[in-house]
Design an enzyme around this catalytic site. Structure first.
Site, short mmCIF file in Angstrom:
data_model
loop_
_atom_site.label_atom_id
_atom_site.label_comp_id
_atom_site.label_asym_id
_atom_site.label_seq_id
_atom_site.Cartn_x
_atom_site.Cartn_y
_atom_site.Cartn_z
CG ASP A 68 -1.79 1.22 1.31
OD1 ASP A 68 -2.70 1.37 0.48
OD2 ASP A 68 -1.55 2.05 2.20
CD GLU A 73 -3.02 -2.22 -1.30
OE1 GLU A 73 -3.18 -1.00 -1.45
OE2 GLU A 73 -3.34 -2.83 -0.26
#
Length: 225
Positions: A46, A118
């Site tokens: 992220d 991610e």
């Protein structure tokens, strides 16, 4: 693993990183002592995705204020965007899931696939550095930048302003229908002007479908294709 690497366009030196990125917490909890879940990689991914996207937009748009840059980045790195990347990579086929998630449709669940995307970005970063991560993120995420910038227009507001040029105009949105499983529904909306349909559209949420309907209506009223 090799087929996923081919889709990704990256060859891992340490494939255990990729294996961990695909290991959902439900599987890790059922097989203690093996690979950890992908949650820590998701956390790192992220941040890597956010940094690469912010740097790309900062350098590419020296004229845009902070608010616009934030809006564009949010649209680029949203859950739906990550889910679409996972679909391109066929990531669901490679996930390791616990029995409950497997039987509950976890391989197609938007949140699980977005998180795994991610985690894969983080695995690439740890294996090959920021340059390798940047290359993959630019290919799968930032290549959509032009479309996102164009889509940033608030078509509901634009339509409202357009019809208010004449007094007594009434706009109304109505749901035409919905399809698909609960975790991946598609909604169809229609917008009417004074009771007459002027545009329709679809989206992953009712708000998104309303924007699509408003966009079609604006194009019709403005006479654009």
């Amino acid at each position: 693993m090799e087929s996923l690497e081919n889709r990704l366009g990256y060859r891992f030196r340490n494939r255990e990183l990729l294996a961990e990125a695909l290991n959902h917490s439900s599987h890790a909890n059922e097989h203690r002592g093996g690979l950890g879940s992908n949650e820590r990689l998701e956390f790192l991914g992220d941040s890597v995705l956010g940094f690469v996207s912010a740097e790309y937009l900062f350098r590419g748009h020296p004229d845009l204020p902070e608010g616009d840059l934030t809006r564009i980045r949010a649209a680029l790195v949203c859950e739906q965007s990550l889910y679409e990347v996972a679909r391109k990579l066929n990531l669901g086929a490679y996930l390791r899931l616990g029995r409950g998630e497997e039987s509950g449709g976890g391989r197609t669940r938007t949140s699980i696939l977005a998180d795994a995307t991610e985690a894969v970005f983080a695995a690439v970063y740890l294996d090959g550095g920021i340059g390798s991560a940047r290359k993959i993120i630019q290919h799968f995420i930032l290549s959509r930048e032009a479309a996102v910038v164009h889509a940033g227009r608030d078509y509901k507001t634009a339509l409202q302003e357009l019809v208010q040029r004449e007094s007594g105009q009434v706009l109304a949105y109505q749901l035409l229908g919905e399809r698909g499983p609960d975790h991946a529904k598609t909604f169809s909306m229609e917008v009417c002007l004074n009771g007459q349909p002027i545009g329709s559209g679809e989206g992953r949420s009712k708000k998104e479908a309303e924007q699509a309907a408003a966009k079609a209506a604006v194009a019709k009223l403005e006479g654009t294709p």
